[in-house]
Design a protein around this motif. Structure first.
Motif, PDB file in Angstrom:
ATOM      1  N   TYR A 172       9.796  25.352  -9.889  1.00 26.47           N
ATOM      2  CA  TYR A 172      10.155  24.405 -10.790  1.00 26.47           C
ATOM      3  C   TYR A 172       9.302  22.960 -10.817  1.00 26.47           C
ATOM      4  CZ  TYR A 172      13.188  21.549 -13.471  1.00 26.47           C
ATOM      5  OH  TYR A 172      13.987  20.655 -14.159  1.00 26.47           O
ATOM      6  N   LYS A 183       7.366  25.478 -21.199  1.00 31.00           N
ATOM      7  CA  LYS A 183       8.791  25.026 -21.304  1.00 31.00           C
ATOM      8  C   LYS A 183       9.078  23.819 -20.656  1.00 31.00           C
ATOM      9  CE  LYS A 183       9.770  30.143 -20.672  1.00 31.00           C
ATOM     10  NZ  LYS A 183      10.396  30.423 -22.317  1.00 31.00           N
ATOM     11  N   ALA A 184      10.161  23.373 -21.177  1.00 32.67           N
ATOM     12  CA  ALA A 184      10.641  21.890 -20.771  1.00 32.67           C
ATOM     13  C   ALA A 184      11.625  21.866 -19.711  1.00 32.67           C
ATOM     14  CB  ALA A 184      11.163  21.208 -22.130  1.00 32.67           C
ATOM     15  N   PRO A 185      11.742  20.926 -18.997  1.00 31.73           N
ATOM     16  CA  PRO A 185      12.543  20.953 -17.982  1.00 31.73           C
ATOM     17  C   PRO A 185      14.159  21.295 -18.269  1.00 31.73           C
ATOM     18  CG  PRO A 185      11.262  19.165 -17.562  1.00 31.73           C
ATOM     19  CD  PRO A 185      11.019  19.660 -18.702  1.00 31.73           C
ATOM     20  N   GLY A 186      14.391  21.047 -19.631  1.00 34.89           N
ATOM     21  CA  GLY A 186      15.771  21.050 -20.135  1.00 34.89           C
ATOM     22  C   GLY A 186      16.282  22.520 -20.465  1.00 34.89           C
ATOM     23  N   GLU A 187      15.146  23.544 -20.229  1.00 39.35           N
ATOM     24  CA  GLU A 187      15.416  24.869 -20.409  1.00 39.35           C
ATOM     25  C   GLU A 187      15.817  25.534 -19.223  1.00 39.35           C
ATOM     26  OE1 GLU A 187      12.456  27.048 -23.320  1.00 39.35           O
ATOM     27  OE2 GLU A 187      11.484  24.995 -22.942  1.00 39.35           O
ATOM     28  N   VAL A 189      18.191  25.319 -15.438  1.00 39.36           N
ATOM     29  CA  VAL A 189      19.601  24.848 -14.878  1.00 39.36           C
ATOM     30  C   VAL A 189      19.458  24.848 -13.506  1.00 39.36           C
ATOM     31  CG1 VAL A 189      22.055  24.988 -14.556  1.00 39.36           C
ATOM     32  CG2 VAL A 189      21.160  25.251 -16.864  1.00 39.36           C
ATOM     33  N   TYR A 203      16.345  27.341  -9.818  1.00 36.66           N
ATOM     34  CA  TYR A 203      16.668  26.981 -11.299  1.00 36.66           C
ATOM     35  C   TYR A 203      16.460  28.355 -11.999  1.00 36.66           C
ATOM     36  CZ  TYR A 203      15.870  22.213  -9.842  1.00 36.66           C
ATOM     37  OH  TYR A 203      15.708  20.892  -8.873  1.00 36.66           O
ATOM     38  N   HIS A 205      16.789  30.384 -15.756  1.00 36.39           N
ATOM     39  CA  HIS A 205      16.324  30.400 -17.000  1.00 36.39           C
ATOM     40  C   HIS A 205      16.563  31.510 -17.740  1.00 36.39           C
ATOM     41  CE1 HIS A 205      13.620  29.493 -20.523  1.00 36.39           C
ATOM     42  NE2 HIS A 205      12.856  30.531 -20.111  1.00 36.39           N
TER      43      HIS A 205
END
Length: 302
Positions: A172, A183-187, A189, A203, A205
């Motif tokens: 990550y 892909k963006a970090p906001g995608e 958790v 993380y 996804h």
């Protein structure tokens, strides 16, 4: 010069990306179909790379190995942005296609958990038995078995969501946070993982969320879902007096203290006949002026 042959140092193996996938509810498949499904998994992975127009990545795979209900394979670390981005999306699409065409498990959806890690892994280049050994290989299997990634498939629609992925913290940080992935970090958790002796952050996804994942989002053990109660108004009396409100601000809410001071100042002018010259009545006794009380509070007196 004498060479110390007893040195505990070892040559560091080359870094590899490692991808591991596992079939949801493999034990629910008829035993007679186990072999067919086991052989189907690498075919699905290969076609997903083809769908993503990244056949060269699959051709450069290292130490591939089937393990009944799953498959594990290594790649050069430079391939990580492709694996994290286009490949995961293409894997979701490929499994959806298989489901529509009823090519797997007698029409039941074939759904996969996927974990991705990176680190030094042994690789002889000759498909030796010990190839792929290393901490990153252990990590990807621990991540694949953890509860949070399993919950993603349990909480989503089996007719829509076919892939749930989990990335190691290193993947990550090096690939997503550094901006190399599509892909963006906001995608993703963050989730704490504890499986056997492995403890760390990872993380989550989901390329195509559905069901509860859309209605409540992806929740983690340290971020439980709850409904906050509506704020309650305080009843009049000693508990809701101006002096007590000011005292509560001393315990750590400077903004509230400011707002209560403004309210007190207005109250002082509207009740001068009862209080007199800005004094505060609390529990039948008279205290000093509001402004004096606030000054003492700000100075640390209680």
């Amino acid at each position: 010069m004498t060479t110390n042959t007893d040195s505990p140092a070892h040559e560091l193996p080359p870094y590899h990306a490692v991808l591991s996938v596992d079939v949801k509810n493999f034990s629910g498949v008829t035993p007679a179909d186990h072999r067919a499904l086991t052989e189907l998994i690498p075919t699905i992975l290969e076609r997903a790379f083809e769908r993503a127009d990244q056949t060269a990545v699959w051709e450069d795979r290292r130490f591939p190995a089937g393990r009944g209900d799953g498959f594990v394979v290594g790649f050069p670390p430079e391939s990580l942005p492709i694996i994290v981005g286009p490949f995961l999306d293409a894997l979701q699409d490929e499994l959806a296609y298989h489901h529509r065409m009823r090519l797997g498990r007698n029409g039941e959806p074939t759904r996969l958990r996927a974990s991705i890690a990176v680190g030094p892994l042994s690789d002889s280049g000759n498909a030796h038995l010990g190839d792929g050994s290393g901490a990153a290989m252990v990590e990807t299997h621990r991540l694949l078995d953890c509860g949070p990634v399993r919950d993603l498939l349990e909480s989503s629609d089996p007719e829509v969501t076919f892939v749930a992925a989990i990335l190691s913290a290193r993947v990550y940080e090096d690939v997503v946070l550094s901006g190399y992935a599509a892909k963006a970090p906001g995608e993703f958790v963050r989730v704490p993982v504890s499986v056997k002796s492995y403890v760390g952050d990872a993380y989550l996804h989901v390329p195509k969320p559905s069901g509860e994942l859309l209605s409540r989002g992806i929740t983690t053990p340290d971020e439980p879902v709850h409904n906050s109660p509506a704020p309650q108004e305080e009843a009049p009396g000693a508990e809701g007096s101006v002096a007590n409100m000011i005292n509560r601000t001393v315990l750590g809410n400077a903004v509230q203290m400011r707002d209560q001071y403004k309210w007190t100042d207005k109250s002082r002018h509207s009740h001068q006949s009862a209080v007199g010259d800005g004094n505060i009545v609390t529990g039948g006794s008279v205290h000093g002026s509001t402004k004096s009380t606030v000054r003492k509070t700000r100075g640390g007196d209680r």
